[in-house]
Design a protein around this motif. Structure first.
Motif, PDB file in Angstrom:
ATOM      1  N   PRO A   1       0.041 -38.431   3.615  1.00 24.75           N
ATOM      2  CA  PRO A   1      -0.912 -38.097   2.528  1.00 24.75           C
ATOM      3  C   PRO A   1      -1.425 -36.659   2.629  1.00 24.75           C
ATOM      4  CG  PRO A   1      -2.026 -39.363   4.234  1.00 24.75           C
ATOM      5  CD  PRO A   1      -0.574 -39.285   4.649  1.00 24.75           C
ATOM      6  N   ILE A   2      -0.593 -35.724   2.225  1.00 24.73           N
ATOM      7  CA  ILE A   2      -0.949 -34.306   2.290  1.00 24.73           C
ATOM      8  C   ILE A   2      -1.161 -33.797   0.873  1.00 24.73           C
ATOM      9  CG2 ILE A   2      -0.194 -32.018   3.032  1.00 24.73           C
ATOM     10  CD1 ILE A   2       1.537 -33.414   5.142  1.00 24.73           C
ATOM     11  N   SER A   3      -2.302 -33.229   0.617  1.00 24.62           N
ATOM     12  CA  SER A   3      -2.651 -32.759  -0.722  1.00 24.62           C
ATOM     13  C   SER A   3      -1.824 -31.538  -1.107  1.00 24.62           C
ATOM     14  CB  SER A   3      -4.141 -32.421  -0.782  1.00 24.62           C
ATOM     15  OG  SER A   3      -4.463 -31.793  -1.997  1.00 24.62           O
ATOM     16  N   GLY A   4      -1.468 -31.490  -2.372  1.00 26.30           N
ATOM     17  CA  GLY A   4      -0.747 -30.328  -2.871  1.00 26.30           C
ATOM     18  C   GLY A   4      -1.592 -29.067  -2.895  1.00 26.30           C
TER      19      GLY A   4
ATOM     20  N   GLN B   1       4.388 -28.892  -6.511  1.00 27.30           N
ATOM     21  CA  GLN B   1       5.449 -28.671  -7.495  1.00 27.30           C
ATOM     22  C   GLN B   1       5.739 -29.935  -8.303  1.00 27.30           C
ATOM     23  OE1 GLN B   1       8.548 -27.118  -4.910  1.00 27.30           O
ATOM     24  NE2 GLN B   1       8.101 -25.010  -5.529  1.00 27.30           N
ATOM     25  N   LEU B   2       5.663 -31.085  -7.611  1.00 24.48           N
ATOM     26  CA  LEU B   2       5.874 -32.344  -8.333  1.00 24.48           C
ATOM     27  C   LEU B   2       4.778 -32.566  -9.373  1.00 24.48           C
ATOM     28  CD1 LEU B   2       7.156 -35.024  -5.771  1.00 24.48           C
ATOM     29  CD2 LEU B   2       8.113 -34.488  -8.013  1.00 24.48           C
ATOM     30  N   THR B   3       3.541 -32.333  -8.969  1.00 23.36           N
ATOM     31  CA  THR B   3       2.424 -32.487  -9.903  1.00 23.36           C
ATOM     32  C   THR B   3       2.586 -31.558 -11.093  1.00 23.36           C
ATOM     33  OG1 THR B   3       0.932 -33.124  -8.110  1.00 23.36           O
ATOM     34  CG2 THR B   3      -0.075 -32.324 -10.139  1.00 23.36           C
ATOM     35  N   LEU B   4       2.931 -30.296 -10.799  1.00 26.29           N
ATOM     36  CA  LEU B   4       3.131 -29.321 -11.866  1.00 26.29           C
ATOM     37  C   LEU B   4       4.277 -29.730 -12.782  1.00 26.29           C
ATOM     38  CD1 LEU B   4       2.594 -26.553 -13.183  1.00 26.29           C
ATOM     39  CD2 LEU B   4       4.137 -25.551 -11.472  1.00 26.29           C
ATOM     40  N   SER B   5       5.393 -30.174 -12.208  1.00 32.01           N
ATOM     41  CA  SER B   5       6.560 -30.549 -13.015  1.00 32.01           C
ATOM     42  C   SER B   5       6.270 -31.766 -13.879  1.00 32.01           C
ATOM     43  CB  SER B   5       7.754 -30.817 -12.099  1.00 32.01           C
ATOM     44  OG  SER B   5       8.144 -29.648 -11.412  1.00 32.01           O
ATOM     45  N   ARG B   6       5.561 -32.734 -13.317  1.00 35.27           N
ATOM     46  CA  ARG B   6       5.242 -33.933 -14.103  1.00 35.27           C
ATOM     47  C   ARG B   6       4.273 -33.597 -15.233  1.00 35.27           C
ATOM     48  NH1 ARG B   6       4.703 -37.492  -8.571  1.00 35.27           N
ATOM     49  NH2 ARG B   6       6.918 -38.088  -8.415  1.00 35.27           N
ATOM     50  N   GLN B   7       3.307 -32.742 -14.963  1.00 37.13           N
ATOM     51  CA  GLN B   7       2.396 -32.314 -16.029  1.00 37.13           C
ATOM     52  C   GLN B   7       3.146 -31.537 -17.105  1.00 37.13           C
ATOM     53  OE1 GLN B   7      -0.543 -30.083 -13.861  1.00 37.13           O
ATOM     54  NE2 GLN B   7      -1.727 -31.903 -13.271  1.00 37.13           N
TER      55      GLN B   7
ATOM     56  N   ILE C   1      13.674 -30.676 -17.110  1.00 37.61           N
ATOM     57  CA  ILE C   1      12.510 -30.797 -16.232  1.00 37.61           C
ATOM     58  C   ILE C   1      12.533 -32.134 -15.496  1.00 37.61           C
ATOM     59  CG2 ILE C   1      10.000 -30.948 -16.179  1.00 37.61           C
ATOM     60  CD1 ILE C   1       9.953 -29.042 -18.559  1.00 37.61           C
ATOM     61  N   LEU C   2      12.878 -33.200 -16.202  1.00 41.51           N
ATOM     62  CA  LEU C   2      12.968 -34.516 -15.547  1.00 41.51           C
ATOM     63  C   LEU C   2      14.021 -34.499 -14.440  1.00 41.51           C
ATOM     64  CD1 LEU C   2      12.672 -37.038 -18.545  1.00 41.51           C
ATOM     65  CD2 LEU C   2      10.906 -36.308 -16.926  1.00 41.51           C
ATOM     66  N   ALA C   3      15.124 -33.807 -14.674  1.00 38.61           N
ATOM     67  CA  ALA C   3      16.177 -33.716 -13.646  1.00 38.61           C
ATOM     68  C   ALA C   3      15.677 -32.961 -12.419  1.00 38.61           C
ATOM     69  CB  ALA C   3      17.414 -33.035 -14.233  1.00 38.61           C
ATOM     70  N   SER C   4      14.908 -31.884 -12.650  1.00 45.17           N
ATOM     71  CA  SER C   4      14.387 -31.123 -11.517  1.00 45.17           C
ATOM     72  C   SER C   4      13.395 -31.942 -10.705  1.00 45.17           C
ATOM     73  CB  SER C   4      13.733 -29.831 -12.013  1.00 45.17           C
ATOM     74  OG  SER C   4      12.547 -30.098 -12.730  1.00 45.17           O
ATOM     75  N   ILE C   5      12.708 -32.873 -11.342  1.00 46.71           N
ATOM     76  CA  ILE C   5      11.749 -33.722 -10.627  1.00 46.71           C
ATOM     77  C   ILE C   5      12.466 -34.581  -9.585  1.00 46.71           C
ATOM     78  CG2 ILE C   5      10.213 -35.714 -10.904  1.00 46.71           C
ATOM     79  CD1 ILE C   5       9.221 -34.461 -13.497  1.00 46.71           C
ATOM     80  N   THR C   6      13.672 -35.051  -9.942  1.00 47.68           N
ATOM     81  CA  THR C   6      14.416 -35.871  -8.967  1.00 47.68           C
ATOM     82  C   THR C   6      14.762 -35.058  -7.723  1.00 47.68           C
ATOM     83  OG1 THR C   6      16.565 -35.342  -9.979  1.00 47.68           O
ATOM     84  CG2 THR C   6      15.373 -37.270 -10.831  1.00 47.68           C
ATOM     85  N   ASP C   7      15.094 -33.792  -7.892  1.00 47.79           N
ATOM     86  CA  ASP C   7      15.374 -32.939  -6.732  1.00 47.79           C
ATOM     87  C   ASP C   7      14.128 -32.759  -5.870  1.00 47.79           C
ATOM     88  OD1 ASP C   7      18.035 -32.564  -7.453  1.00 47.79           O
ATOM     89  OD2 ASP C   7      17.599 -30.775  -8.648  1.00 47.79           O
ATOM     90  N   LEU C   8      12.991 -32.563  -6.514  1.00 41.60           N
ATOM     91  CA  LEU C   8      11.744 -32.414  -5.769  1.00 41.60           C
ATOM     92  C   LEU C   8      11.386 -33.687  -5.017  1.00 41.60           C
ATOM     93  CD1 LEU C   8       9.625 -30.464  -8.424  1.00 41.60           C
ATOM     94  CD2 LEU C   8      10.563 -29.551  -6.292  1.00 41.60           C
ATOM     95  N   GLU C   9      11.595 -34.819  -5.656  1.00 41.33           N
ATOM     96  CA  GLU C   9      11.293 -36.102  -4.996  1.00 41.33           C
ATOM     97  C   GLU C   9      12.194 -36.314  -3.784  1.00 41.33           C
ATOM     98  OE1 GLU C   9       9.658 -38.695  -8.820  1.00 41.33           O
ATOM     99  OE2 GLU C   9      11.798 -38.687  -8.311  1.00 41.33           O
ATOM    100  N   ASN C  10      13.463 -35.924  -3.918  1.00 39.68           N
ATOM    101  CA  ASN C  10      14.390 -36.037  -2.790  1.00 39.68           C
ATOM    102  C   ASN C  10      13.974 -35.109  -1.648  1.00 39.68           C
ATOM    103  OD1 ASN C  10      16.838 -36.854  -1.415  1.00 39.68           O
ATOM    104  ND2 ASN C  10      17.688 -34.870  -1.981  1.00 39.68           N
ATOM    105  N   GLY C  11      13.612 -33.866  -1.998  1.00 36.88           N
ATOM    106  CA  GLY C  11      13.158 -32.931  -0.971  1.00 36.88           C
ATOM    107  C   GLY C  11      11.891 -33.399  -0.285  1.00 36.88           C
TER     108      GLY C  11
END
Length: 462
Positions: A257-260, A185-191, A227-237
């Motif tokens: 190191p677990i692949s998405g 989800q982080l990769t997707l959100s950043r893209q 979207i940037l705000a949602s990334i912070t939630d994902l990083e916290n999770g």
């Protein structure tokens, strides 16, 4: 008098008192079959296990990812909760050993000596090297029921250990795929954030060309910041999930190191034809059964308290003090006795103890039935959740496919046709991101349903 003769006299005395009746104090525990639930459970336990059904598979066949298997093995080696469960088994095993050794007689050696001198006479020495042996004959099942209760307690602790082991295995698997999903989800959100950043610039260019208004630019920027705000939630999770994995593996907090792209393979879902057979394999159900067995033996012990205690004792050794004479050197001596102790004035206490034990046994029976019903509900819920999440995943896969086409079409129409508004572009892109995130969440839900179902079927026993 010989030892066997004394024992015979003591037993005969008890029989003469009319206290030796045909109670259940010698019987082993058997699950009551008065109600359909417990009767079905007994029948299911007697059925042969099928090693190929889902709940009976080894955890290595369910969780095939090599990295996940490594994490699970590390958790099984290092986890403190599992270590404490193993220690509880050791304590129960020691208690059982003590109960078994209580059949043996107790032996005590108490050497003593003294010297005395009167009116200047020579010192006169006396000494005794006695050994006392005491043995309570278990005629009325007191020691027997104590041993059987300790044996049931050991099996219950072994079931608890298995339950903890299963929780750790499935807990590591759940954390593993949660981290994988969050990374995806982080990769997707950043893209997507990069795409929106470019969209903001495109909207600005369109505004300069007079094709869109300032409102299109503002709304595009607002979506970018969202979207940037949602990334912070994902990083916290993700940070919390990594900490949970570290705790399970008993290691300091770190990033795992677990692949998405890690995705759980769904094994063949072969199940037992009789649902109760699946429930009988669960460690919590087996532990509830052993708790009921222990309560049964406690009730038997309370019944046995109404009967007399028969003890045979013997004292012997070497001494130079024989009667009123001091003999030097000394000689051997031996004394033998039998004792019968009957609870004549404790009947009220024993009755109260027996009533309390019977009530606790009924509580244990109620808890066993409740555990069975809860287990049945869990298995049904997780199986339905797996089935429905699998269906939902198929639907969302098609939705994402269609929304990808919609985003491409609206962007092309806005750029070359002019018949599409910026709102349609924003809506299409927002819908795509939402569907992609839902797809990842549903994939995780399906994996969690499968993991929970495996645990609810008593899995991870090997």
């Amino acid at each position: 008098m010989r030892l066997t003769n004394i024992a015979s006299l003591c037993v005969a005395a008890a029989l003469g008192m009319g206290m030796f009746s045909s109670c259940h104090i010698y019987n082993k525990f058997h699950m009551p079959e008065e109600n359909p639930l417990s009767k079905e459970y007994v029948e299911a336990k007697e059925a042969a296990e099928n090693p190929d059904v889902f709940g009976n598979l080894s955890w290595q066949k369910v969780f095939t990812d090599p990295l996940l298997q490594d994490y699970i093995n590390r958790a099984l080696t290092n986890n403190k909760n599992l270590e404490n469960a193993r220690l509880n088994v050791d304590v129960a095993r020691a208690n059982l050993l003590g109960a078994r050794l209580s059949y043996l007689p107790s032996v005590v050696i108490n050497a003593n000596g003294a010297g005395a001198s009167y009116a200047g006479s020579d010192m006169s020495w006396t000494y005794t090297l006695p050994m006392a042996i005491s043995w309570e004959i278990d005629v009325f099942g007191k020691t027997l029921n104590t041993k059987r209760s300790a044996s049931a307690a050991l099996r219950m602790q072994q079931d608890y250990e298995q339950a903890v082991r299963s929780q750790i295995i499935t807990g590591v698997a759940t954390c593993y795929y949660s981290i994988a999903t969050l990374n995806a989800q982080l990769t997707l959100s950043r893209q997507t954030a990069e795409v929106w950043k470019q969209s903001v610039q495109v909207m600005k260019d369109y505004k300069e060309a007079g094709r869109v208004t300032q409102a299109a630019v503002v709304q595009s920027e607002a979506q970018y910041w969202s979207i940037l705000a949602s990334i912070t939630d994902l990083e916290n999770g993700l940070e919390q999930a990594n900490s949970s994995m570290s705790l399970l593996l008993n290691e300091m907090p770190q990033v795992w190191p677990i692949s998405g792209s890690a995705e759980m393979e769904i094994p063949a879902m072969l199940r037992e034809g009789v649902v109760m057979r699946e429930l009988a394999a669960r460690p919590d159900v087996r532990a509830a059964e052993e708790s009921l067995a222990a309560a049964y033996y406690t009730t038997n012990s309370a019944r046995a308290a109404f009967y007399p205690s028969i003890t045979i004792s013997s004292n012997g050794g070497f001494t130079n003090l024989l009667g009123s004479f001091i003999k030097n050197p000394g000689d051997w001596f031996i004394q033998l006795a039998g004792q019968l102790t009957a609870p004549l004035f404790m009947r009220g206490q024993n009755i109260a103890r027996l009533k309390g034990a019977k009530a606790q046994q009924q509580q244990a029976m109620n808890n066993f039935e409740l555990t069975l019903l809860k287990a049945a509900g869990e298995v049904n819920d997780y199986y339905v959740a797996l089935e429905k999440n699998t269906e939902k995943l198929a639907y969302l896969t098609e939705q994402v496919k269609n929304l990808n086409e919609a985003v491409e079409d609206t962007n092309l129409l806005l750029a070359y046709d002019g018949h599409t508004t910026y709102l349609e572009v924003l809506t299409a892109q927002s819908s795509l991101l939402s569907a992609q995130m839902s797809l990842l969440n549903t994939r995780l839900s399906r994996e969690q349903s499968l993991i929970n179902l495996y645990q609810s079927l008593g899995g991870a026993r090997n």
